[in-house]
Design an enzyme around this catalytic site. Structure first.
Site, PDB file in Angstrom:
ATOM      1  N   ASP A 151       4.064  -0.495   5.464  1.00 51.61           N
ATOM      2  CA  ASP A 151       4.983  -1.621   5.625  1.00 51.61           C
ATOM      3  C   ASP A 151       6.052  -1.287   6.648  1.00 51.61           C
ATOM      4  O   ASP A 151       6.650  -0.216   6.597  1.00 51.61           O
ATOM      5  CB  ASP A 151       5.695  -1.893   4.291  1.00 51.61           C
ATOM      6  CG  ASP A 151       5.199  -3.149   3.610  1.00 51.61           C
ATOM      7  OD1 ASP A 151       4.595  -4.007   4.281  1.00 51.61           O
ATOM      8  OD2 ASP A 151       5.409  -3.266   2.394  1.00 51.61           O
ATOM      9  N   ASP A 206       6.840  -1.313   1.113  1.00 59.88           N
ATOM     10  CA  ASP A 206       8.282  -1.049   1.033  1.00 59.88           C
ATOM     11  C   ASP A 206       8.792  -1.268  -0.388  1.00 59.88           C
ATOM     12  O   ASP A 206       9.970  -1.024  -0.677  1.00 59.88           O
ATOM     13  CB  ASP A 206       9.067  -1.861   2.069  1.00 59.88           C
ATOM     14  CG  ASP A 206       8.910  -3.364   1.907  1.00 59.88           C
ATOM     15  OD1 ASP A 206       8.112  -3.795   1.051  1.00 59.88           O
ATOM     16  OD2 ASP A 206       9.586  -4.111   2.633  1.00 59.88           O
ATOM     17  N   SER A 207       7.894  -1.676  -1.307  1.00 58.00           N
ATOM     18  CA  SER A 207       8.241  -1.691  -2.733  1.00 58.00           C
ATOM     19  C   SER A 207       8.597  -0.282  -3.204  1.00 58.00           C
ATOM     20  O   SER A 207       9.184  -0.122  -4.276  1.00 58.00           O
ATOM     21  CB  SER A 207       7.083  -2.255  -3.563  1.00 58.00           C
ATOM     22  OG  SER A 207       5.869  -1.605  -3.237  1.00 58.00           O
ATOM     23  N   LYS A 232       2.233  -3.500   8.392  1.00 58.70           N
ATOM     24  CA  LYS A 232       2.362  -4.847   7.809  1.00 58.70           C
ATOM     25  C   LYS A 232       3.763  -5.391   8.113  1.00 58.70           C
ATOM     26  O   LYS A 232       4.753  -4.686   7.986  1.00 58.70           O
ATOM     27  CB  LYS A 232       2.115  -4.822   6.300  1.00 58.70           C
ATOM     28  CG  LYS A 232       2.248  -6.200   5.642  1.00 58.70           C
ATOM     29  CD  LYS A 232       1.586  -6.268   4.287  1.00 58.70           C
ATOM     30  CE  LYS A 232       2.340  -5.590   3.178  1.00 58.70           C
ATOM     31  NZ  LYS A 232       3.697  -6.163   2.916  1.00 58.70           N
ATOM     32  N   GLU A 292       6.258  -8.880   7.535  1.00 61.97           N
ATOM     33  CA  GLU A 292       6.453 -10.106   6.758  1.00 61.97           C
ATOM     34  C   GLU A 292       6.845 -11.276   7.656  1.00 61.97           C
ATOM     35  O   GLU A 292       7.554 -11.087   8.657  1.00 61.97           O
ATOM     36  CB  GLU A 292       7.555  -9.891   5.698  1.00 61.97           C
ATOM     37  CG  GLU A 292       7.141  -8.935   4.597  1.00 61.97           C
ATOM     38  CD  GLU A 292       8.173  -8.836   3.471  1.00 61.97           C
ATOM     39  OE1 GLU A 292       9.153  -9.605   3.470  1.00 61.97           O
ATOM     40  OE2 GLU A 292       7.974  -7.969   2.601  1.00 61.97           O
ATOM     41  N   GLU A 318       1.475 -13.776  -1.058  1.00 61.31           N
ATOM     42  CA  GLU A 318       2.204 -13.360  -2.271  1.00 61.31           C
ATOM     43  C   GLU A 318       2.914 -14.543  -2.913  1.00 61.31           C
ATOM     44  O   GLU A 318       3.595 -15.331  -2.235  1.00 61.31           O
ATOM     45  CB  GLU A 318       3.232 -12.266  -1.919  1.00 61.31           C
ATOM     46  CG  GLU A 318       4.054 -11.843  -3.146  1.00 61.31           C
ATOM     47  CD  GLU A 318       4.851 -10.558  -2.973  1.00 61.31           C
ATOM     48  OE1 GLU A 318       4.749  -9.905  -1.915  1.00 61.31           O
ATOM     49  OE2 GLU A 318       5.576 -10.210  -3.921  1.00 61.31           O
TER      50      GLU A 318
HETATM   51  O1  KIV Z   1       5.623  -3.565  -0.691  1.00 62.34           O
HETATM   52  C1  KIV Z   1       4.625  -3.911  -1.338  1.00 62.34           C
HETATM   53  O2  KIV Z   1       4.255  -3.315  -2.347  1.00 62.34           O
HETATM   54  C2  KIV Z   1       3.898  -5.083  -0.878  1.00 62.34           C
HETATM   55  C3  KIV Z   1       2.841  -5.641  -1.767  1.00 62.34           C
HETATM   56  C4  KIV Z   1       3.467  -6.327  -2.901  1.00 62.34           C
HETATM   57  C5  KIV Z   1       1.883  -6.495  -1.039  1.00 62.34           C
HETATM   58  O3  KIV Z   1       4.173  -5.577   0.174  1.00 62.34           O
END
Ligand code: KIV
Length: 319
Positions: free
Chosen positions: A116, A77-78, A146, A148, A215
Site C-alpha cells: 500500500d 496500510d492497515s 496499491k 486509493e 471495499e
Molecule cells: O490496508 C489494508 O489492509 C487494505 C485492505 C483492507 C484491502 O487496504
C-alpha cells in the site's frame, strides 16, 4: 580444554551450524510453485477461478500465508492499526511501510506481493508518487503498489504505470479518506454514488490497474462493476460476486481487540492461543518446570572430563 576437544564440541545453535544436537530449527525446502503475476490474475478472472488475498506485515505470517497458496499478499496500510497501534491509517509513513514490506518480501515466493502507498505518499503530485512507488519496488521488492481513489486518480495512476510500476486500484470505502467520508461508512448506496463508483471503476480499468479492490459497497454494485471491467475485482465487504476476496490477517485470527465488521469471518483465535501459551510459560517458569534437562545444552564428554580435571586440580590447590 584441549584444542581437539574444543573443536569436536563446537556447534552453532543456528541453522547451518554443526553438531546435530545443537541445531534448533531446520527450514524445509518448499516445492516450486507457479508464480502469481498480473497475467495469471487476469486468466483467473477469465476462467472464473476465485482469487485469494490476505494481508501480511512480517516475515513469519507472510511465509505461512504464501505457503497456504494465497494468491496475493498485501502489505496493507492497515498495519498502522494492527501492528503499530495507531487509531487509523493516516499517520503511517513510507519508511514504516517499507520496513514491513521488506520483511514480507523475505517470506513470499509464489504470491504476488502488493504494498500500500500510505496517505501523503501520492497526494502531492505525480513525480512524488512515482518516486515513492519506485522505492517500494527497488528497496522493498514489491511487485505492485496499491493507490486509493477512483476517477480523480486515474491520470496519476497512469503516470506510475508508465514508470513500469504496476498499480492496484482501491475504491468504495477508502480508509485514507476517513475524515472526508465522516467515518467508515458503506459507500455506493444512492444512485448518484453508484454512478460515481461505476465511473471510478471504468477509469481505473482504462488506466490499466493490475486489479481493483472494492471495499465496503453493496453486493449488487460490486457485482455490476465486476461484470463491467476487465481487471479482476477483489472485494472486502463487497459481497461474493467479486473475482476474489481479501481479508485482514488480524481480523481472521481475532487479533484486533475490537468487535469485527459485518463482513469479517474468523478462521482462528490467535488471541486465545497466544494468551494461553503466555500463561502456560509463566506458570512453568514460576514452578521451575521450564526448562527441563532435555531442553538444556550439555557439554560433550571430553570437555566434561577436562573440566572435571581442572576443577579437581583447583580443589587440590585450595586444600
Ligand atoms: O490496508 C489494508 O489492509 C487494505 C485492505 C483492507 C484491502 O487496504
Amino acid at each position: 580444554m584441549s584444542k581437539a576437544a574444543s573443536k569436536m564440541c563446537t556447534g552453532s545453535i543456528r541453522q547451518g551450524g554443526g553438531a546435530l544436537e545443537d541445531i534448533v530449527s531446520i527450514a524445509p525446502v518448499g516445492e516450486p510453485r507457479q508464480k502469481i503475476t498480473v497475467a495469471s490474475l487476469r486468466e483467473k478472472k477469465l476462467q472464473h477461478q476465485p482469487i485469494t488475498c490476505l494481508t501480511a506485515y512480517d516475515y513469519a505470517s507472510a511465509r505461512l500465508v504464501d505457503q497456504a497458496s494465497i494468491d496475493i499478499v498485501l502489505v496493507g496500510d492497515s498495519l498502522a492499526m494492527t501492528m503499530l497501534g495507531y487509531p487509523d491509517t493516516l499517520s503511517v509513513t513510507v519508511d514504516e511501510m517499507l520496513h514491513h514490506t521488506k520483511a514480507v518480501r523475505r517470506g513470499v515466493k509464489r504470491a504476488m506481493l502488493v504494498a500500500d502507498m500510505p496517505y501523503g505518499s501520492y497526494h502531492v503530485g505525480a513525480d512524488d508518487a512515482v518516486r515513492n512507488a519506485a522505492r517500494f519496488m527497488k528497496e522493498a521488492g514489491a511487485e505492485v503498489v496499491k493507490i486509493e481513489g477512483g476517477e480523480k486518480r486515474a491520470d496519476l495512476i497512469r503516470r506510475v504505470i508508465d514508470a513500469e510500476i504496476p498499480v492496484a486500484g482501491h475504491i468504495g470505502l477508502t480508509p485514507q479518506s476517513v475524515n472526508v467520508m465522516g467515518g467508515y461508512k458503506v459507500q455506493g448506496k444512492s444512485l448518484a454514488e453508484i454512478e460515481q463508483l461505476m465511473r471510478d471503476a471504468v477509469a481505473l480499468d482504462r488506466a490499466g490497474v493490475a486489479f481493483l479492490v472494492l471495499e465496503g459497497i453493496p453486493r449488487e454494485v460490486a457485482s455490476m462493476i465486476t461484470a463491467e471491467v476487465a481487471t479482476p475485482t477483489i472485494g472486502i465487504g463487497a459481497g461474493p460476486d467479486c473475482d476474489g476476496q481479501v481479508l485482514v490477517f488480524h481480523d481472521i485470527l481475532n487479533l484486533t481487540f475490537t468487535p469485527p465488521a459485518k463482513f469479517v469471518r474468523r478462521y482462528g483465535d490467535a488471541a486465545a492461543l497466544i494468551t494461553d501459551a503466555a500463561h502456560a510459560f509463566r506458570e512453568d517458569v514460576i514452578a521451575h518446570q521450564y526448562p527441563a534437562d532435555r531442553e538444556s545444552y550439555h557439554l560433550c564428554k571430553e570437555t566434561q572430563q577436562a573440566l572435571e580435571t581442572v576443577l579437581e586440580r583447583k580443589r587440590g590447590m585450595r586444600r
